[in-house]
Design an enzyme around this catalytic site. Structure first.
Site, short mmCIF file in Angstrom:
data_model
loop_
_atom_site.label_atom_id
_atom_site.label_comp_id
_atom_site.label_asym_id
_atom_site.label_seq_id
_atom_site.Cartn_x
_atom_site.Cartn_y
_atom_site.Cartn_z
N CYS A 202 -11.41 2.79 -0.85
CA CYS A 202 -10.12 3.34 -0.39
C CYS A 202 -9.76 2.62 0.90
CB CYS A 202 -10.25 4.84 -0.15
SG CYS A 202 -8.78 5.57 0.60
N THR A 203 -8.48 2.35 1.04
CA THR A 203 -8.00 1.59 2.21
C THR A 203 -8.44 2.19 3.55
OG1 THR A 203 -5.98 2.90 1.98
CG2 THR A 203 -5.92 0.64 1.17
N HIS A 204 -8.54 3.52 3.61
CA HIS A 204 -8.80 4.18 4.89
C HIS A 204 -10.27 4.19 5.29
CE1 HIS A 204 -4.79 5.58 4.08
NE2 HIS A 204 -4.74 6.25 5.21
N GLY B 16 -3.05 8.85 -3.97
CA GLY B 16 -4.38 9.21 -4.46
C GLY B 16 -4.47 10.49 -5.28
N CYS C 217 -3.73 -1.09 -2.03
CA CYS C 217 -4.05 0.30 -2.33
C CYS C 217 -5.02 0.38 -3.52
CB CYS C 217 -2.75 1.03 -2.65
SG CYS C 217 -2.97 2.75 -3.09
N ASN C 218 -6.13 1.04 -3.32
CA ASN C 218 -7.13 1.16 -4.40
C ASN C 218 -6.56 1.94 -5.58
OD1 ASN C 218 -10.27 0.52 -3.43
ND2 ASN C 218 -8.80 0.76 -1.79
N THR C 219 -5.82 3.02 -5.28
CA THR C 219 -5.28 3.84 -6.37
C THR C 219 -4.27 3.04 -7.19
OG1 THR C 219 -5.50 5.70 -4.83
CG2 THR C 219 -4.32 6.11 -6.88
N GLU D 57 -6.33 8.74 9.63
CA GLU D 57 -4.98 8.63 10.19
C GLU D 57 -4.88 9.38 11.52
OE1 GLU D 57 -1.64 9.06 7.64
OE2 GLU D 57 -2.49 7.68 6.16
N ASP E 70 0.85 -1.19 0.00
CA ASP E 70 0.00 0.00 0.00
C ASP E 70 0.89 1.24 0.00
OD1 ASP E 70 -2.43 1.53 0.24
OD2 ASP E 70 -1.87 1.92 2.31
N SER E 71 0.27 2.38 -0.27
CA SER E 71 1.02 3.64 -0.24
C SER E 71 1.44 4.01 1.19
CB SER E 71 0.14 4.74 -0.81
OG SER E 71 -1.09 4.79 -0.12
N1 DGL Z 1 -4.12 3.75 -0.10
C1 DGL Z 1 -4.79 4.76 -0.86
C2 DGL Z 1 -5.98 4.13 -1.59
O1 DGL Z 1 -6.55 3.15 -1.16
C3 DGL Z 1 -5.23 5.93 0.01
C4 DGL Z 1 -4.09 6.80 0.51
C5 DGL Z 1 -3.33 7.45 -0.62
O2 DGL Z 1 -3.86 8.37 -1.29
O3 DGL Z 1 -2.20 7.02 -0.87
O4 DGL Z 1 -6.36 4.62 -2.62
#
Ligand code: DGL
Length: 291
Positions: free
Chosen positions: A207-209, A43, A73-75, A175, A10-11
């Site tokens: 999105c992960t968060h 993102g 990570c979705n992005t 976060e 993930d990012s």
């Molecule tokens: N992990 C990113 C996602 O799921 C969210 C945080 C980011 O923008 O890096 O898209």
């Protein structure tokens, strides 16, 4: 092979929501997590940059002999999955397809909402995946909402109406641990008002968060809206692929979890506990090589 770890990337800390589900559903699996904390957020970055970062991270993890890669990570899933699948010898699983599949299973009214980072929403990857899975295609796209923060897209396909909306402030809120206070509630209300008025019955937390804000999102959207947590559906997909390939860890030895970051292990451990619990004892610094 069976004892080799599952790589999860993930990012930053967000992908720990996906790792949490994987370890819950597959407690016997060894895992290696990498959070690219030096370059988060993905993102708001371009496709080219996210693809380049993802290749560098995947290369680092494959050198540690992972048997499968999860792009939590979705992005990164939205932008880099085809390239990673092309380059890697191990199976690569992203979060978009499992999330899209779960949304199709959940919807009754065929009015679906999708929320995510600007990159994920701009890429249209959830809509494309829903279309692919349902044999459908996009017919019409319109912009809705008046102000910057309540702007969203209405996408009519042959079979359904999909509403997509970027919710960038959800990431820092999660976060910071501001998940159910007044600020969180107001932010969720502002962002999701349009989608709520559109009477969707399913909302993909793309999105992960966002699973961290699930309770507040659920209370704003109301009982009639099913929330799709990509983390849960992705872990189910990981399980399926391990079984299909016969590479699930059935040795019975206790699972080990290793964590890598590209910057500041201390902050990762501190914030990561909110996403993963007390399981993060240590995080190592990873040095990524440019492709
Ligand atoms: N992990 C990113 C996602 O799921 C969210 C945080 C980011 O923008 O890096 O898209």
């Amino acid at each position: 092979m069976k004892e080799n770890p599952i790589g999860v990337f993930d990012s930053g800390v967000g992908g720990l929501t996906v790792l949490r589900e994987i370890t819950r559903q597959l407690p016997g699996e060894n895992t290696i997590y990498l959070g690219d904390t030096a370059r988060v957020p993905y993102g708001i970055k371009s496709r080219e940059t996210v693809v380049r970062y993802s290749i560098e991270v995947a290369r680092f993890l494959t050198k540690l002999d992972i048997k499968l890669l999860v792009v939590a990570c979705n992005t990164a899933s939205a932008y880099a999955l085809p390239e990673l699948k092309k380059r890697l010898r191990v199976p690569v699983i992203g979060v978009i397809e499992p999330g899209a599949r779960a949304a199709l299973r959940a919807t009754r009214t065929r009015r679906i909402g999708i929320i995510g980072t600007q990159g994920t929403i701009r890429s249209n990857s959830y809509v494309d995946e829903i279309n692919r899975l349902s044999g459908d295609e996009t017919k019409e796209v319109a912009e809705r909402g008046e102000k910057h923060f309540d702007r969203y897209f209405e996408i009519k396909t042959g079979k359904m109406v999909i509403f997509t909306k970027a919710c960038p402030l959800f990431v820092p809120l999660a976060e910071e641990g501001w998940t159910s206070n007044d600020v969180a509630r107001l932010t969720v209300e502002h962002y999701l008002k349009g989608l709520n008025d559109e009477k969707i019955d399913t909302l993909v937390l793309g999105c992960t968060h966002y699973p961290i804000l699930k309770e507040t999102i659920a209370s704003v959207m109301g009982k009639g809206v099913a929330l799709i947590d990509s983390a849960e559906s992705t872990a189910i997909e990981v399980k399926r692929v391990l079984n299909e390939k016969g590479i699930g860890n059935d040795t019975g030895s206790p699972a080990a979890h290793r964590f890598f970051v590209t910057d500041s292990p201390e902050r990762f451990i501190q914030v990561g506990r909110r996403f993963f619990g007390e399981g993060i004892k240590d995080a190592e610094l990873a040095e990524l090589e440019a492709p």
